[in-house]
Each structure stands twice: as C-alpha cells, then as structure tokens.
Design an enzyme around this catalytic site. Structure first.
Site, PDB file in Angstrom:
ATOM      1  N   ASP A  67       0.910  -1.327  -0.197  1.00  0.00           N
ATOM      2  CA  ASP A  67      -0.021  -0.083   0.038  1.00  0.00           C
ATOM      3  C   ASP A  67       1.207   1.359   0.204  1.00  0.00           C
ATOM      4  O   ASP A  67       2.320   1.206   0.195  1.00  0.00           O
ATOM      5  CB  ASP A  67      -0.975  -0.274   0.986  1.00  0.00           C
ATOM      6  CG  ASP A  67      -0.585  -0.276   2.214  1.00  0.00           C
ATOM      7  OD1 ASP A  67       0.910  -0.536   2.510  1.00  0.00           O
ATOM      8  OD2 ASP A  67      -1.369  -0.998   3.157  1.00  0.00           O
ATOM      9  N   ASN A 136      -7.504  -3.281  14.370  1.00  0.00           N
ATOM     10  CA  ASN A 136      -9.026  -3.210  14.164  1.00  0.00           C
ATOM     11  C   ASN A 136      -9.071  -4.476  13.258  1.00  0.00           C
ATOM     12  O   ASN A 136     -10.057  -5.113  12.976  1.00  0.00           O
ATOM     13  CB  ASN A 136      -9.495  -2.139  13.930  1.00  0.00           C
ATOM     14  CG  ASN A 136      -8.624  -1.624  12.651  1.00  0.00           C
ATOM     15  OD1 ASN A 136      -7.401  -2.253  12.011  1.00  0.00           O
ATOM     16  ND2 ASN A 136      -9.915  -0.396  11.471  1.00  0.00           N
ATOM     17  N   HIS A 138      -7.224  -5.002  10.633  1.00  0.00           N
ATOM     18  CA  HIS A 138      -7.041  -4.783   8.830  1.00  0.00           C
ATOM     19  C   HIS A 138      -5.723  -5.165   8.688  1.00  0.00           C
ATOM     20  O   HIS A 138      -4.385  -5.393   9.512  1.00  0.00           O
ATOM     21  CB  HIS A 138      -7.170  -2.991   8.517  1.00  0.00           C
ATOM     22  CG  HIS A 138      -5.773  -2.502   8.868  1.00  0.00           C
ATOM     23  ND1 HIS A 138      -6.007  -0.695   9.439  1.00  0.00           N
ATOM     24  CD2 HIS A 138      -4.588  -2.347   9.138  1.00  0.00           C
ATOM     25  CE1 HIS A 138      -4.749  -0.213   9.799  1.00  0.00           C
ATOM     26  NE2 HIS A 138      -3.766  -1.226   9.978  1.00  0.00           N
ATOM     27  N   GLU A 143      -9.772  -2.615   5.714  1.00  0.00           N
ATOM     28  CA  GLU A 143     -10.821  -2.362   7.149  1.00  0.00           C
ATOM     29  C   GLU A 143     -12.125  -3.515   7.421  1.00  0.00           C
ATOM     30  O   GLU A 143     -12.499  -3.454   5.940  1.00  0.00           O
ATOM     31  CB  GLU A 143     -11.273  -0.787   7.531  1.00  0.00           C
ATOM     32  CG  GLU A 143     -10.492   0.066   6.934  1.00  0.00           C
ATOM     33  CD  GLU A 143      -8.784   0.538   7.598  1.00  0.00           C
ATOM     34  OE1 GLU A 143      -9.279  -0.585   8.708  1.00  0.00           O
ATOM     35  OE2 GLU A 143      -7.607   1.304   7.426  1.00  0.00           O
TER      36      GLU A 143
HETATM   37  C1  F6R Z   1       1.458  -1.754   6.427  1.00  0.00           C
HETATM   38  C2  F6R Z   1       0.444  -2.286   6.318  1.00  0.00           C
HETATM   39  C3  F6R Z   1      -0.882  -1.471   7.375  1.00  0.00           C
HETATM   40  C4  F6R Z   1       0.426  -2.802   8.737  1.00  0.00           C
HETATM   41  C5  F6R Z   1      -0.662  -2.575  10.231  1.00  0.00           C
HETATM   42  C6  F6R Z   1       0.343  -2.361  10.962  1.00  0.00           C
HETATM   43  O1  F6R Z   1       2.115  -1.373   5.034  1.00  0.00           O
HETATM   44  O2  F6R Z   1      -0.474  -2.455   5.923  1.00  0.00           O
HETATM   45  O3  F6R Z   1      -1.578  -3.234   7.587  1.00  0.00           O
HETATM   46  O4  F6R Z   1       0.746  -4.064   8.518  1.00  0.00           O
HETATM   47  O5  F6R Z   1      -1.483  -1.006   9.970  1.00  0.00           O
HETATM   48  O6  F6R Z   1       1.015  -2.172  11.767  1.00  0.00           O
HETATM   49  P1  F6R Z   1       1.535  -1.653  12.586  1.00  0.00           P
HETATM   50  O7  F6R Z   1       3.525  -2.604  12.618  1.00  0.00           O
HETATM   51  O8  F6R Z   1       2.533  -0.744  12.420  1.00  0.00           O
HETATM   52  O9  F6R Z   1       0.804  -2.162  14.279  1.00  0.00           O
END
Ligand code: F6R
Length: 250
Positions: A67, A136, A138, A143
């Site tokens: 992303d 959450n 995701h 989401e």
């Molecule tokens: C990042 C991504 C997000 C993260 C998620 C967890 O490329 O796709 O889904 O993997 O937000 O983020 P952290 O590791 O910072 O808790």
C-alpha cells in the site's frame, strides 16, 4: 495455519526473517509482497544484517508493496516508498527497478490500481506475502467491513487508522485521508503468507482473527481460509490465543 510464539519482539523478528530468508534462498527470483509499519522493521533489520554478512542475496528478488498513501511523494518521509528505502532497499543488493510501490502521486489513482493488479499478474503472482495487522484487524488498508473480493483499490482511511498513524506525522491534520491498497483478493492469491504481530494491545484482535469466525468485521480472519499461512507473534500478542487453547509452536 502454523503459529509460532516467540518470547519477545527481537525473537519474533528473527523468526520472521528466517522464514523470508528461506524463501529467498530456495527461490532466489521470488516475488516478495512487503509491508510497512512498525512490526516488520526488526525483521528487515535482521535481513539486512544477514545480507551484510554475505549470507543472503536479493539480486534477483522482486518486490511489491501492499500500500501507499495517496498524495505523498516517494520522497516524503512518511511515504511507504521512503520507508522501504530506509528500512530495507537502500541496504541490500536488490535492483531498484525490481522494487514496486504504488505511486501516491498518480494522476489517475484508479488506473494506477488497475496497472498494479496487472503488474502482479505479469510478475507471476506473489510467492510470499508479508503482512502486519492493525488494531482493528485490518491487513494492508483493508478495513473492517470491506469486501473480501477487492483487488488493488482506493481506500478512505477510518478515523481509528488515522488516529493510529498520527504518531508518525506532525499533527493529525497531516495524515492523508486516502490510500492505495492491495485488496484481500490480491493477498489471498499469494502462494504463501507470513503475518507478524507484536504487543499486548493486539492480543484481543489476534484471538478474534485466528480463533474466531471468518468475518468482514475482522479482515485478518480471512487468512484462516488460505492454505499456507504462518503467524509469527511475540508472547504478548499471542497471549489471548494461547488462553483460548489454540495450539502454538514454541
Ligand atoms: C502496512 C500495512 C498495515 C500495517 C498495520 C500494522 O503496509 O499494510 O496494514 O501492517 O497497520 O501496523 P504496525 O505494524 O505499525 O502495527
């Protein structure tokens, strides 16, 4: 699904890096799907260390990232392209042209998403997809409530995700409101998936995602339907899963 429990973040990162390096060694021209965020940083550091020791080469590896924020240039310090350069690409022998991150400045975001889906197909699909998971549930920017059938698409960030990401910006106002993200369909088409989780604050959601029903309310729960998933977590993140009686490997 294989679930590995590591004592702490460092051990978890090393284990995740081991799984990625095994993929790189056994198929040196692998297509790796990569994630940003705090959780995989330790694994990237470990891979860099092994590369510097001469144990690993990424010369033929290709990567596609999950992303990117819409509206941020690749040089913006909070862009995911910048993150990948600083945390991994600048320190290993990967060819710059083999690294792919969605263009946050694309004039036509829909066309950028369609081209990315085609790129993944042209590369022959993703061999190993690395994922983190949001509080959450995701994965990438998919989401709660989002359609499991989506490919790469434009996303409107939820308030909770904006809140969670505010720590990386000067203020909440600066956090982009939109992003480009692979969809669940792209992720589920990867041949193998490695998901890394760390910290007690994710324990509840980890338990829902991997011991609860498959539901759009917890996007990561869809991974239960994939034939080759490895979950690597530290003791804190897996605590509720262990309490629920789910078997884990030490
Ligand atoms: C990042 C991504 C997000 C993260 C998620 C967890 O490329 O796709 O889904 O993997 O937000 O983020 P952290 O590791 O910072 O808790």
């Amino acid at each position: 699904m294989r679930i590995y429990l590591s004592e702490d973040y460092k051990a978890m990162s090393r284990r995740a890096a081991n799984i990625i390096s095994a993929q790189v060694i056994t198929k040196p021209d692998s297509v790796l799907g990569l994630a940003t965020g705090g959780t995989p940083v330790g694994a990237y550091q470990q891979l860099v260390e092994w590369y510097k020791k001469g144990d690993l080469s990424f010369a033929e590896i290709k990567t596609v990232n999950l992303d990117e924020y819409l509206g941020l240039s690749p040089h913006h310090e909070q862009s995911y392209r910048y993150f990948m350069q600083v945390n991994l690409f600048d320190h290993i022998d990967i060819k710059p042209e083999n690294t792919h991150v969605l263009n946050g400045l694309a004039k036509d975001p829909q066309a950028e998403c369609a081209a990315y889906n085609q790129l993944i197909r042209d590369l022959g699909g993703i061999d190993l997809q690395l994922l983190g998971m949001g509080h959450n549930g995701h994965i990438a920017f998919n989401e709660p409530g989002d359609d499991f059938g989506l490919e790469t698409h434009v996303v409107t960030l939820t308030d909770r995700t904006i809140d969670a990401n505010t720590r990386f910006f000067e203020s909440r106002d600066e956090v982009p409101r939109h992003a480009l993200s692979m969809g669940i369909k792209n992720i589920m088409q990867a041949r193998r998936i490695l998901i890394v989780v760390s910290g007690e604050e994710k324990a509840e959601t980890v338990c829902k995602a991997f011991a609860g029903p498959v539901t759009k309310d917890v996007p990561a729960s869809v991974l239960q339907l994939h034939p080759d998933v490895t979950l690597v977590g530290d003791r804190a993140a897996l605590s509720k899963l262990v309490e629920a009686g789910v078997p884990v490997c030490g």
